[in-house]
Motif scaffolding. Structure first.
Motif, PDB file in Angstrom:
ATOM      1  N   ASP A  11       0.661  -1.419   0.029  1.00 11.23           N
ATOM      2  CA  ASP A  11       0.245   0.038   0.522  1.00 11.23           C
ATOM      3  C   ASP A  11       0.702   1.458   0.322  1.00 11.23           C
ATOM      4  O   ASP A  11       0.998   1.938  -0.353  1.00 11.23           O
ATOM      5  N   VAL A  12       2.151   1.031   0.618  1.00  6.52           N
ATOM      6  CA  VAL A  12       3.010   2.456   0.578  1.00  6.52           C
ATOM      7  C   VAL A  12       3.234   2.602  -0.452  1.00  6.52           C
ATOM      8  O   VAL A  12       3.853   3.946  -0.624  1.00  6.52           O
ATOM      9  N   CYS A  13       4.053   1.442  -1.125  1.00  6.93           N
ATOM     10  CA  CYS A  13       4.248   1.492  -2.948  1.00  6.93           C
ATOM     11  C   CYS A  13       3.498   2.638  -3.183  1.00  6.93           C
ATOM     12  O   CYS A  13       3.806   2.848  -4.248  1.00  6.93           O
ATOM     13  N   THR A  16       3.298   6.084  -2.572  1.00  2.00           N
ATOM     14  CA  THR A  16       4.455   6.612  -3.107  1.00  2.00           C
ATOM     15  C   THR A  16       4.301   5.991  -4.528  1.00  2.00           C
ATOM     16  O   THR A  16       5.232   7.511  -4.946  1.00  2.00           O
ATOM     17  N   GLY A  17       4.278   5.711  -4.966  1.00  3.50           N
ATOM     18  CA  GLY A  17       4.859   5.239  -6.885  1.00  3.50           C
ATOM     19  C   GLY A  17       6.087   4.819  -6.144  1.00  3.50           C
ATOM     20  O   GLY A  17       7.091   4.567  -7.223  1.00  3.50           O
ATOM     21  N   PHE A  18       7.131   4.651  -5.183  1.00  3.59           N
ATOM     22  CA  PHE A  18       8.180   4.343  -5.345  1.00  3.59           C
ATOM     23  C   PHE A  18       8.229   2.429  -4.846  1.00  3.59           C
ATOM     24  O   PHE A  18       7.104   2.209  -4.414  1.00  3.59           O
ATOM     25  N   CYS A  19       8.901   1.681  -5.302  1.00  4.16           N
ATOM     26  CA  CYS A  19       9.578   0.492  -5.305  1.00  4.16           C
ATOM     27  C   CYS A  19      10.175  -0.036  -3.920  1.00  4.16           C
ATOM     28  O   CYS A  19      10.604   0.925  -3.006  1.00  4.16           O
ATOM     29  N   ARG A  40       6.310  -9.590  13.716  1.00  5.71           N
ATOM     30  CA  ARG A  40       6.623 -10.025  12.792  1.00  5.71           C
ATOM     31  C   ARG A  40       6.476  -8.427  12.014  1.00  5.71           C
ATOM     32  O   ARG A  40       7.861  -8.497  11.155  1.00  5.71           O
ATOM     33  N   ALA A  41       5.514  -8.190  12.284  1.00  2.63           N
ATOM     34  CA  ALA A  41       4.709  -7.735  10.984  1.00  2.63           C
ATOM     35  C   ALA A  41       5.519  -6.090  10.803  1.00  2.63           C
ATOM     36  O   ALA A  41       6.323  -5.675  11.804  1.00  2.63           O
ATOM     37  N   ARG A  42       5.576  -5.616  10.079  1.00  3.75           N
ATOM     38  CA  ARG A  42       5.656  -4.071   9.692  1.00  3.75           C
ATOM     39  C   ARG A  42       4.300  -3.191   9.048  1.00  3.75           C
ATOM     40  O   ARG A  42       4.309  -3.683   8.154  1.00  3.75           O
ATOM     41  N   ARG A  43       4.129  -2.099   9.670  1.00  6.42           N
ATOM     42  CA  ARG A  43       3.631  -1.337   9.590  1.00  6.42           C
ATOM     43  C   ARG A  43       3.183   0.079   9.562  1.00  6.42           C
ATOM     44  O   ARG A  43       4.391   0.115   9.794  1.00  6.42           O
ATOM     45  N   TRP A  44       3.400   0.761   8.325  1.00  9.79           N
ATOM     46  CA  TRP A  44       3.113   2.194   8.343  1.00  9.79           C
ATOM     47  C   TRP A  44       1.547   3.265   9.179  1.00  9.79           C
ATOM     48  O   TRP A  44       1.008   2.617   8.173  1.00  9.79           O
ATOM     49  N   ILE A  49       2.260   8.386   6.421  1.00 15.51           N
ATOM     50  CA  ILE A  49       2.710   8.574   4.675  1.00 15.51           C
ATOM     51  C   ILE A  49       2.130  10.156   4.304  1.00 15.51           C
ATOM     52  O   ILE A  49       2.702  10.681   3.207  1.00 15.51           O
ATOM     53  N   ASN A  50       0.910  10.065   4.503  1.00 27.75           N
ATOM     54  CA  ASN A  50       0.741  11.450   4.026  1.00 27.75           C
ATOM     55  C   ASN A  50       1.489  12.502   4.229  1.00 27.75           C
ATOM     56  O   ASN A  50       1.020  13.750   3.498  1.00 27.75           O
ATOM     57  N   HIS A  51       2.225  13.016   5.382  1.00 31.55           N
ATOM     58  CA  HIS A  51       2.989  13.927   5.453  1.00 31.55           C
ATOM     59  C   HIS A  51       3.994  13.660   5.317  1.00 31.55           C
ATOM     60  O   HIS A  51       4.745  14.871   4.387  1.00 31.55           O
TER      61      HIS A  51
END
Length: 66
Positions: A11-13, A16-19, A40-44, A49-51
């Motif tokens: 979702d972050v990718c 942002t349009g970043f890989c 073990r999971a990572r979330r943003w 992300i909006n900022h």
């Protein structure tokens, strides 16, 4: 009270349009929001992300910063 949305890396990718590798490179440089750990999971956080997106520099068509 509004609940904070937590985003997966895909979702972050998308937002942002970043890989994935570019995001982790930016994290390593200290220029991208850190994820939060959920076991073990990572979330943003959506707000982080909006900022980040809202603070990206704006460039003219010729590539110069406005």
């Amino acid at each position: 009270m509004k609940t904070e949305r937590l985003l997966r890396i895909k979702d972050v990718c998308h937002q942002t349009g970043f890989c994935r590798s570019h995001i982790y490179n930016l994290i390593g440089k200290g220029t991208f929001p850190l994820p939060v750990g959920l076991g073990r999971a990572r979330r943003w956080r959506q707000s982080d992300i909006n900022h980040f997106i809202s603070n990206l520099p704006v460039v003219n068509v010729d590539g110069r910063l406005k």
